[in-house]
Structure formats: C-alpha cells, structure tokens
Design an enzyme around this catalytic site. Structure first.
Site, PDB file in Angstrom:
ATOM      1  CB  SER A 161      41.419 -42.199  38.109  1.00  0.00           C
ATOM      2  OG  SER A 161      41.668 -43.571  38.167  1.00  0.00           O
ATOM      3  CE  LYS A 162      38.099 -46.043  43.925  1.00  0.00           C
ATOM      4  NZ  LYS A 162      37.159 -46.391  44.942  1.00  0.00           N
ATOM      5  NE  ARG A 163      38.596 -49.334  40.657  1.00  0.00           N
ATOM      6  CZ  ARG A 163      37.511 -48.614  40.886  1.00  0.00           C
ATOM      7  NH1 ARG A 163      37.302 -47.529  40.190  1.00  0.00           N
ATOM      8  NH2 ARG A 163      36.648 -48.951  41.810  1.00  0.00           N
TER       9      ARG A 163
END
Ligand code: GLU
Length: 505
Positions: free
Chosen positions: A268-270
């Site tokens: 997940s990029k976050r």
C-alpha cells in the site's frame, strides 16, 4: 507461420504508476524482446471520472527511466495502429460497432435503469441476503432493460434519446474455462459473473469492451496483466465467444501480486516504509508527494533487477541480471502463481551490488554534485580516492556523504561514549607523541603513516586506534584509518589532532 508476438502494457491514467505496474510492463517488455516482438503502450482512459492530470506523462517518463521503452504506442513508434489512447479510439466509433454486433446477436442488451433504481435493486438483494448483489441473469428480470420491456417501448426510449448502457448478457449457469499461461486451466461458473456494462451512457466503452476491441484491432497475441483481472477474465472470454472471435483471444497471463514485506496483503502506497513509485509522484488530489526509487538513489538497472525477481525465478541461485540477460532468460513458465513478498532490505542490497560494479571514477562524478551542495569541491584525483575508500560502506551514492563527511569537515564534537570510556590522564602525553610522529612523516602516504605509527608503538606500547580515530574525525567508525588520514592530508590531520588534544585535555 507463427504470429509475430505483440504484447501491450495498458495502464489507466488514474494515478502514479507504482512498482507493480512497472513489473507488469517489465514482464511484457522481456517477453516481447525474447521473441523479437512488439511491446505496445496503450492508454486506457475510458473512465474519465478517474482521470488524473499528469498520470500519462508520468507513465511514459517512468518507462523511460527504467529503460523499458515500448516500440509502439502513445509517445512511441510509427503509429501504425494509432491512436493508442482509448478516448481517441472511441471517436473512431469502433467500440460502438462491436457493442452493436453483440446487441444484434442477442448477447448484449440495453439497460435504462437510473442510479436510484440500481441502488434500490442493491438494497432489495441485500435484504434478501444475497451475498454479492449484482446485475445478472436473475436480477435483470426485475429491471428496466430491453429484455424486460416491450420491443416498441425500447424503440421509443431509444428514439427519445433516453439514457442507457449496454450490458453483456451473461448466461445463468454455464461453465467457462480458459488456459492461463501462468495458472493453467482456470474454471469459473457464469453465475459468478455479472452482466458487465460494455458501453456507458456517455458512449464511452468500459475497460471490458474497450480492451477486447483494441486487443483484436491491434493484433495482440498475449495479454499479460495483474492478477486483479482474473475474475473478469470469464466475462472477457464470453465477449470474444459472442463476437465469434474466440480464436483471436490472446494468450492470457495473470501475474501474481507483489505483497508487503510481512506477506500480509498488497503493497500500500500509504503504509509502505519504502518507495512504491519509480519516480517521485505528486498526486494532484493528495497533499503529500511520494518519493520515488530514482530520487531515493536507486539505479534503474537495480530497480529492474529487483522487480524481475518478484514473481519470477531464473531456475538457479543467481540474482544479478541485466535487462539484456533477463530478456534472454525470461519465460512465463518460471513466473509463480502465488504472491511475491517484497523485501526492502534486499532491494537496498541490489542497489549496492550495482554501485560496487561502477568504477571509482564514475562514482566520483555521481557524488560530486552532492558534495558541492554541501559546500565542498575537490579535484578528480581526490574524489576518486575518496570513493574508493568509502565505497564498501554505502548502498547509495548520497550515503558517501553520511559515511565520509568527516573527511571534509573537522569535528565539532567527539563521540562521548568512546571518550568517557577510553580517555585517561596518560592520553594527553600519548597522543602528543602521535602528533609529533605524524609531524615527522615526510611523504604523507598511508604506508608511511603506518610505518611511523608502528615505530612509535615500539616505545609507547599499545595506542588505542579507535580513540585516535575519534580525536581526528569525531566518530568511532569509518574507512581504513591510515588510508583516510593519507587522503585528508598531513596539515589537516595535524590541525585536527592539535585541536582535539586542547579540547580533551
Ligand atoms: N487498464 C487496465 C489496468 O490499468 C489494463 C488491464 C489489462 O492489461 O488488460 O490495469
């Protein structure tokens, strides 16, 4: 004759292209290279509501940086099959032709339901405890579409310009099978498949119709894409079948997911504590930019090497491969079915291997601008010796500064742990004799410093070299001491030692 291999990378410009997307592009690229075929970039921008400004340019820049450029497509090649953007292809009217063919053969239908009616349907199905409510062979019977409405009413609605979508008429209970190059035979029941929208009310095709039309028209031989598309594949098989083009289905390959380091779900990029994008990406809808692999100091060759081994193996224990080597070795037989765990520490190790393979000369050029930013400029000979000295401590070029800054800057403080533990009242005299010895070295080379120091030890007995290091650089670790002193120059070393003795005495 075997058909020329033609593969496409078909991202939607709905955000920055992350490492999973690049891995898909890479596997397409390698396969095309291996077979002397074409690697095409097609932009799937039919979902205008999700369009993100700058995403297409970002995709192109990223592929260029990675060195896996398409030879055809948006921004590449001679445009033989242009246009390559679906929004432009829509204006050619091709999608409508295919949708109408499906309507004519009774495999697709008009649906006039409003958003509210669809919402009501969903609620109704949920209330009836239907697990995943969908528009399908059962629920469509209670909706407003050309299968439930009288023929003349449908005609009237169409003439009046009523809003409609075209949906695929999926049979209620039919087995759909296809052979995935990576997964082997995959079987679905059509009951799991909804009546997918093929053409939206604004006349735009959905991905499902558009990519099929384009794969046919662009003579794509293999559709290589992420595993998230596997559940849609049975609908796609049906569309080909109903168009009478089953023999033109490209060979399908669904790539495994790239998983978090703990193997727990998709990256997940976050949440990721490592770069997820090839180049830094600023999404216009978000406030924070994401730093890229490039900006984090990775070499594109290393990044590609890392990605290649996420879900593919060469069949032996080797790990370092150039793109050229990969394109000779690559095959879908060695692509795994299960998700590939990403290991950020291993990624750094890869970069280190590529860094070590570079000459000291090249590294010195890469480090020079970083050093200049810090306010220092040195001649080439110094820079080369510096890189040679510090090279095995670093994984990234910017780390040359972290691991070698004290060579350029005199210390402003001294490692207190070492000082407290090792400095005693004999040290002043002892290190003063080191100072005198260093002063007497005429030709300031590592070897000569070493010889002089050895001589001194004969009269003084043991001298703590770590303490000596701290007095000169302020820190307890670093490259080989005498090599470093040689590089720093006699005057600088003497000056620093004098200062250290003053401060610590
Ligand atoms: N536009 C789709 C995506 O962004 C492409 C899927 C495919 O390659 O068929 O994932």
């Amino acid at each position: 004759m075997e058909k020329r291999v033609r593969v496409r990378f078909a991202p939607s410009p709905t955000g920055g292209l992350h490492m999973g997307g690049i891995r898909t592009a890479l596997f397409n690229y390698l396969f095309a290279k291996k077979h002397g075929g074409d690697f095409i970039l097609r932009i799937e921008d039919t979902d205008q509501t999700r369009f993100v400004e700058g995403a297409e340019e970002y995709i192109i820049e990223s592929l260029k940086w990675c060195g896996i450029e398409p030879n055809e497509g948006v921004g590449f090649g001679d445009g033989r099959y242009a246009p390559y953007r679906q929004s432009e292809r829509k204006n050619l009217g091709i999608y409508k032709i295919y949708a109408n063919k499906l309507i004519a053969s009774g495999h697709a239908y008009y649906a006039f339901d409003t958003t509210e009616e669809l919402e009501e349907m969903r609620k109704r199905l949920e209330a009836a405890k239907v697990v995943s409510p969908q528009y399908n062979a059962v629920s469509r019977q209670n909706m407003r579409n050309s299968l439930t409405l009288a023929e003349d009413e449908v005609k009237k609605l169409l003439e009046q310009g009523a809003k409609y979508v075209i949906r695929l008429k999926v049979p209620r209970n039919e087995e759909i099978r296809f052979n995935d190059i990576i997964r082997g035979w995959v079987t679905f029941n059509s009951a799991q498949v909804d009546d997918k929208v093929l053409l939206k009310s604004d006349g735009m095709p959905t991905y499902h119709l558009a990519h099929i039309v384009d794969d046919i028209e662009m003579e794509i031989t293999h559709a290589v894409r992420g595993e998230e598309w596997l559940p849609s594949a049975p609908a796609h098989i049906l569309i080909y079948r109903y168009l009478g083009l089953e023999d033109q289905i490209p060979k399908l390959a669904h790539l495994p997911l790239i998983l978090n380091p703990d193997g727990n779900g998709k990256i997940s990029k976050r949440e990721a504590r490592f770069p997820v994008f090839p180049l830094s990406w600023k999404d216009p809808r978000e406030s924070m930019p994401y730093i890229g692999y490039k900006e984090s100091g990775y070499y594109p060759e290393a990044f590609i090497n890392i990605l290649a081994l996420l879900g593919w193996n060469p069949g032996n224990n080797e790990e370092l491969f150039s793109v050229e080597q990969l394109s000779q070795l690559f095959s879908f037989e060695r692509v795994h079915k299960s998700g590939a765990k990403f290991d950020p520490e291993k990624a750094k190790w890869f970069n280190q291997q590529y860094l070590r393979a570079k000459s000291d000369h090249e590294l010195s050029h890469l480090f020079k601008p970083i050093l200049k930013e810090k306010g220092y400029e040195k001649d080439d000979a110094f820079m080369i010796d510096f890189c040679k000295l510090v090279k095995d401590k670093v994984q990234f070029v910017y780390e040359f500064w972290d691991h070698g800054k004290y060579i350029f800057e005199a210390p402003t403080s001294y490692d207190q742990k070492v000082i407290t533990k090792k400095w005693n009242n004999t040290c002043g005299t002892l290190f003063n004799s080191v100072l005198i010895t260093f002063n007497s070295v005429n030709n300031w080379t590592s070897q000569n410093i070493n010889n002089a120091f050895e001589e001194l030890l004969k009269t003084t007995g043991k001298i703590d070299v770590q303490l000596l290091r701290v007095l000169i650089t302020g820190v307890a670790g670093g490259p080989q001491l005498f090599d470093m002193l040689a590089l720093m120059g006699k005057d600088e070393v003497i000056k620093r030692l004098e200062l250290a003795l003053k401060i610590n005495n």
